[in-house]
Each structure stands twice: as structure tokens, then as C-alpha cells.
Design a protein around this motif. Sequence first.
Motif, mmCIF file in Angstrom:
data_model
loop_
_atom_site.group_PDB
_atom_site.id
_atom_site.type_symbol
_atom_site.label_atom_id
_atom_site.label_comp_id
_atom_site.label_asym_id
_atom_site.label_seq_id
_atom_site.Cartn_x
_atom_site.Cartn_y
_atom_site.Cartn_z
ATOM 1 N N MET A 1 12.489 18.736 4.755
ATOM 2 C CA MET A 1 11.785 18.081 5.991
ATOM 3 C C MET A 1 10.909 17.594 4.936
ATOM 4 N N HIS A 2 10.882 16.301 6.133
ATOM 5 C CA HIS A 2 10.140 15.075 5.236
ATOM 6 C C HIS A 2 8.562 14.522 6.043
ATOM 7 N N GLU A 3 8.426 15.361 7.060
ATOM 8 C CA GLU A 3 7.014 15.420 7.621
ATOM 9 C C GLU A 3 6.102 15.976 6.872
ATOM 10 N N LEU A 4 5.945 16.501 5.430
ATOM 11 C CA LEU A 4 4.847 16.770 4.681
ATOM 12 C C LEU A 4 4.770 15.506 4.204
ATOM 13 N N GLY A 5 5.389 14.507 3.546
ATOM 14 C CA GLY A 5 5.356 13.713 2.546
ATOM 15 C C GLY A 5 5.076 12.573 3.683
ATOM 16 N N VAL A 6 5.285 12.415 4.748
ATOM 17 C CA VAL A 6 4.527 11.213 5.653
ATOM 18 C C VAL A 6 3.353 11.684 5.847
ATOM 19 N N VAL A 7 2.716 13.368 6.274
ATOM 20 C CA VAL A 7 1.422 13.175 6.787
ATOM 21 C C VAL A 7 0.690 13.230 4.973
ATOM 22 N N ASN A 46 1.937 21.665 11.661
ATOM 23 C CA ASN A 46 2.593 22.999 10.794
ATOM 24 C C ASN A 46 2.038 21.979 8.978
ATOM 25 N N CYS A 47 2.965 21.310 8.939
ATOM 26 C CA CYS A 47 2.322 20.443 7.430
ATOM 27 C C CYS A 47 0.817 19.699 7.760
ATOM 28 N N TYR A 48 0.232 19.119 8.248
ATOM 29 C CA TYR A 48 -1.318 18.755 8.233
ATOM 30 C C TYR A 48 -2.201 19.635 7.578
ATOM 31 N N PRO A 49 -2.447 21.001 7.832
ATOM 32 C CA PRO A 49 -3.174 21.728 6.678
ATOM 33 C C PRO A 49 -3.046 22.002 5.902
#
Length: 113
Positions: A1-7, A46-49
Motif C-alpha cells: 500500500m503506497h498510499e501511506l507514503g504519499v499521505v 484509512n492512512c490519514y490518522p
Amino acid sequence: MHELGVVIEVVKVVENFAARNNLTKIDTVVLQIGELSSMIPKYVENCYPAAVDGTMLEGTKLKIEILPGNAMCKSCNKVYNLLQNRKECPYCKSKHWELLSGKEFLIKQIVAY
């Protein structure tokens, strides 16, 4: 899940913007995500917090706006949504198109108070 790094990168950009503009309280971050981008809005939410934990953005709200994946038909020049029409022009049935929107990932707005 690359979203966490981007966020996490989004958080850094917003923090830098806040510092440059003497903002001490951020209420909401508004992102625009194209429906054809590699970012999955649910995963971003989901990653934002976790991404804002321990930062000046902790406790802020995240708002996501989905931008449509639109294309222009190269045969009849009509604009249509690629996903809704399975990449086929609903007007002339051509499969030759030019992408107009839908791959974006943008910080649209930072709401401070």
C-alpha cells in the motif's frame, strides 16, 4: 500500500505551507483524487490518522473529492467518462480517445482557523 507514503508527503507539504504562511491551526485538508489515479480514496482515508499522528495536523479533517476519468473521443470529439463506458465512446462506439482528466492527485485546499 503506497498510499501511506504519499499521505505522509502530503502532511509534509501542508506543514511546510503552514510554516511559510504563519498558520498554527489547520482544520481540514481537501484532496482531489482522479478515479483513474493509482491512489485508492478509501486507503488514503484509512492512512490519514497514522500519517498525521504526532504532527501539527493531528486531529484535522480530511475531505476527498473524486475527479472523473473523462476522455475525448478522437473520432467524434465528444467527452465521456471512461469507466462508465468501458473505454468506448457512447456516441460513436470508437475506442480511440484522449485522456482529459482522472489521474490527478492534488491538495486542493487547506482550511485554517
